[in-house]
Every structure is written in structure tokens, then in C-alpha cells.
Design a protein around this motif. Structure first.
Motif: not given
Length: 437
Positions: A428-437
Motif C-alpha cells: 500500500s502507498s500509505d505503508w509505515v513500518p510495523g504494518e504487514p507488507a
């Protein structure tokens, strides 16, 4: 005289034997020549009175004319001998006079009717057969006509359906056009009314800054009244989407009024209005709405790629050339303070590797943007275990304290023993560290 086989033939034979033309016979009987012609052609049957008159004129019985009795003898009146001459039997009628139909006794009338009935009974079967044939022809014609009419009716019904469909289409188009025109007129009328009630001739609103930690925005607002005096005072009001209101006094600037460094909470929709007071009379008018004044809206624009190679066997992933573009925010003056390439394994919040892009910050300060391609400085590699994911992202910290991540590449090493190479995955374009890829 040879005996004819039909009534018409016998009338014709006796007429000719009497030396009379069809017209002359008609005059004697009080009918037209055409009527005599139809009798002789068997196209019509004389009335009983005319049969009796002809039997007296030709000196034969009605039964003889009808072919129901044999002729009394072959001898008859000679041609031109005045068959119709005066005699005791015919009442002395002159040859050129019309032969009147004499009064018959009841017995004579009954006998004549009996003879006529025998004749009609004899010819009726032929007429019946003809009528049956005619009826069959007429019936076939009616059936054929009905079939043709039915086909024509089906065709007409189809044409009517097509016409109705076309009419419905036209009505729909007209209705849509009318609705569109009505909407345009309503909008124009509304704009005219709003313009009439508006106390301002122009305005300008600029978001000059924001505080990401405090979640506030800073505005500069300027309005230009249509009418004002030296005593006119102006107050601006901001209404947030939750109903909260904030006011500030505006200062005169030439022919307008302005408020600078007006700090407001961030909000999805901020409605601005101006109130002008002059001579104790206050008039107000809304003039603008600011949308999406929210955290994360104001940031640098980042695009790029970091070449990722997926190796067969052992889950190896390597990275090579970097292509990076950083553009300023269109509304707020922002500048990067740190730019790093980071590799995040699984859902870790801290990167496993960090490769600083040290040349990006000075480039932005010098040019106001970054357009960088480097094929050697950012080569690196690592190995993944089965089931693990890897996200490669550029991390940028700006001079307003914001940190943002832009994903450049991502992959996953499948759990299946049949897959010996990591696979590309979308993130996702709004991914941040800690979130699943």
C-alpha cells in the motif's frame, strides 16, 4: 324448331321463330333489351308474370318454355305472320302493342307456380354446386386475407413497439436535457442571488505554515469589501466541521482587510466568513471553505525506484541502482533534513539496514528539488527465510518534524518447498513500518 336445353335457349329460339329482336321482345314485355339478353344467356330467370306473357306471345305453355312439358307441335306462327295479332285468345292485341300480363285464376296461378317450382328444383343442384364452389373460393380468400392481415398486424405491432421505444428514448433525452438545463439555471440563479447578497468583491486565503505535532495550520486571509468607509471594521470567523468557532480581527490594508498568522486547528473542512460593521450596522458573508487541512497532507512529493534482484535458491535479495525524485509541496514550504534508504524485514519498526542518501539534502537546498540517479553507491544484499517479507523504502524527515516513508520495492520468500525464489509483492502507498507488507 330444334328444342333448346335451357330456359334461355328456349326463349331465344321462340323469339327468333316469332321474328322478334331482343329489343322488340323487351318492348312487348315492358323490360329492357339487356334483361332479355340476360334471360337468354341464363344469367337471370324471368319473373312468373313475364313467363306467362311470353307463353301467350309465343303461343306455347309455360311448361314448354320451362322445358317441363313437350311442345304441342312443331308448327307455329310464321315469321312476320303477326303471332301477336288480335285473336279471341289473346284479347285482340295489336302486333306492336305491349302484351299485358292477364289476370290468372287461382287454379292457373297454382299450376304456373307448380311448374316454376319443378323448374327451379331441376336447376337448383347446379346452382348449389356453383354456390358451394364460390363459397369455397370465398372461404379460401377470407383465410388468405386473414393470414395476410395477421402478418401485417404483427408487422404493425413491431413498428408500433419500435416507435414507442424511439419515443421513450426521445422523452428520456428531453427529460435529461431539461433537468440539466434546470440545474444550470438553478445554479446560475443561486450564483446571482449569492453575488447580490455577498458583501465582498474578492478574497484570498493562503496556508502559510503548519505544526505537525500541535496539529495546527497557519493562514493569511485577505478580503475586499464592495462598499466600505473609514469607519468600517472587519472580523473573520472560522467554523470547523465539529461546530467549533474561532474569530480574529482583521486589519485594514488599502481597500481590503487582512489577518496574518491566524493559527487554527487542523480540520477536514474549515468554513471562513467575514463580518463588516459600519455605523452600527453589521453585515456578514461566507467566502471560502478549506478542505483537508489534516496531518500528513502537507509533505514532500517522492517518487523513485531501487533495483531489486531476486536470486534463485537460499532466498537471496540484492539491490543496485537508485533513481530518486523529491519535489516540494505545492502549498507549504518544506525541505528535507535527512534522506535514507531503509530495509525492513517482516513487520519490524526499525530498519535492518540504513543507507543514507547524503547528497539529497544539499541538492534540495540548492535546487529546490532532487533528481538523483546512482548506480553504484547503494548496492547491498541480504537473505530471507521462508515466509519472510522485505520492504525497501526511502525515509525522509523534513524541517517541520515530519517523517514519511515511500516504498520503492518489496518481496516475499514463499513457505512452499517448491518455490526456491522470492516473489515480488505489492504494498500500500500509505505503508509505515510495523504494518504487514
Amino acid at each position: 324448331m330444334e328444342e333448346a336445353k335451357t330456359l334461355g335457349g328456349r326463349i331465344q329460339a321462340h323469339r327468333k321463330a316469332a321474328g322478334l329482336s331482343q329489343e322488340a321482345l323487351g318492348e312487348r314485355l315492358g323490360v329492357s333489351r339487356q334483361a332479355v339478353s340476360r334471360w337468354e344467356a341464363d344469367a337471370a330467370v324471368p319473373e312468373l308474370e313475364k313467363l306467362i306473357a311470353m307463353s301467350r306471345l309465343f303461343a306455347v305453355t309455360v311448361g314448354t318454355l320451362l322445358g317441363m312439358e313437350p311442345p304441342a307441335g312443331e308448327a307455329g306462327p310464321a315469321k312476320g305472320s303477326g303471332v301477336g295479332a288480335a285473336s279471341a285468345e289473346n284479347g285482340g292485341a295489336a302486333p306492336d302493342e305491349t302484351v299485358p300480363a292477364p289476370e290468372l285464376t287461382d287454379r292457373e296461378l297454382a299450376a304456373a307456380e307448380a311448374i316454376a317450382e319443378k323448374y327451379l328444383a331441376a336447376v337448383r343442384p347446379r346452382w348449389s354446386r356453383n354456390r358451394k364452389l364460390a363459397a369455397a373460393v370465398v372461404g379460401f380468400a377470407l383465410v388468405l386475407g386473414a393470414a395476410l392481415a395477421a402478418g401485417r398486424l404483427v408487422s404493425l405491432n413491431r413498428q408500433m413497439d419500435d416507435l414507442r421505444s424511439q419515443m421513450a428514448g426521445v422523452q428520456s433525452q428531453v427529460s435529461a436535457q431539461l433537468n440539466d438545463l434546470t440545474g444550470q439555471m438553478t445554479g446560475q440563479i443561486s450564483n446571482i442571488l449569492d453575488e447580490k447578497d455577498n458583501i465582498l468583491s474578492n478574497h484570498a486565503v493562503t496556508v502559510t505554515d503548519f505544526d505537525a505535532a500541535a496539529e495546527t495550520v497557519t493562514l493569511t486571509v485577505t478580503v475586499f469589501p464592495k462598499e466600505w468607509t473609514g469607519d468600517t471594521a472587519a472580523v473573520f470567523t472560522a467554523v470547523l466541521s465539529d461546530g467549533r468557532q474561532f474569530r480574529t480581527e482583521a486589519l485594514r490594508q488599502g481597500s481590503g482587510f487582512a489577518a496574518e498568522n491566524w493559527e487554527l486547528p487542523m480540520d477536514p473542512a474549515i468554513t471562513l466568513s467575514a463580518a463588516l460593521t459600519d455605523g452600527g450596522v453589521t453585515r456578514s458573508s461566507p467566502f471560502d471553505i478549506l478542505y483537508d487541512c489534516l496531518p500528513g497532507v502537507y509533505q514532500l512529493r517522492v517518487e523513485g525506484s531501487w533495483d531489486m534482484t531476486l536470486h534463485q535458491g537460499a532466498g537471496k535479495v540484492s539491490f543496485g541502482a537508485l533513481d530518486l525524485h523529491i519535489q516540494p509541496d505545492p502549498d507549504i514550504a518544506l525541505a528535507p533534513t535527512a534522506v535514507d534508504l531503509c530495509l525492513y524485514r517482516n513487520q519490524e519498526t526499525e530498519p535492518e539496514q540504513v543507507l543514507p542518501v547524503s547528497q539529497a539534502v544539499p541538492l534540495y537546498r540548492e535546487q529546490g528539488y532532487v533528481q538523483l540517479y546512482d548506480g553504484e553507491s547503494f548496492q547491498t544484499a541480504l537473505r530471507l527465510e521462508r515466509g519472510e517479507t522485505l520492504v525497501a523504502a526511502v525515509r525522509i524527515t523534513d524541517d517541520h518534524g515530519q517523517t514519511t516513508w515511500t516504498v520503492l520495492a518489496a518481496c516475499r520468500y514463499p513457505d512452499s518447498a517448491f518455490a526456491d525464489t522470492p516473489e515480488w509483492i505489492a504494498v500500500s502507498s500509505d505503508w509505515v513500518p510495523g504494518e504487514p507488507a
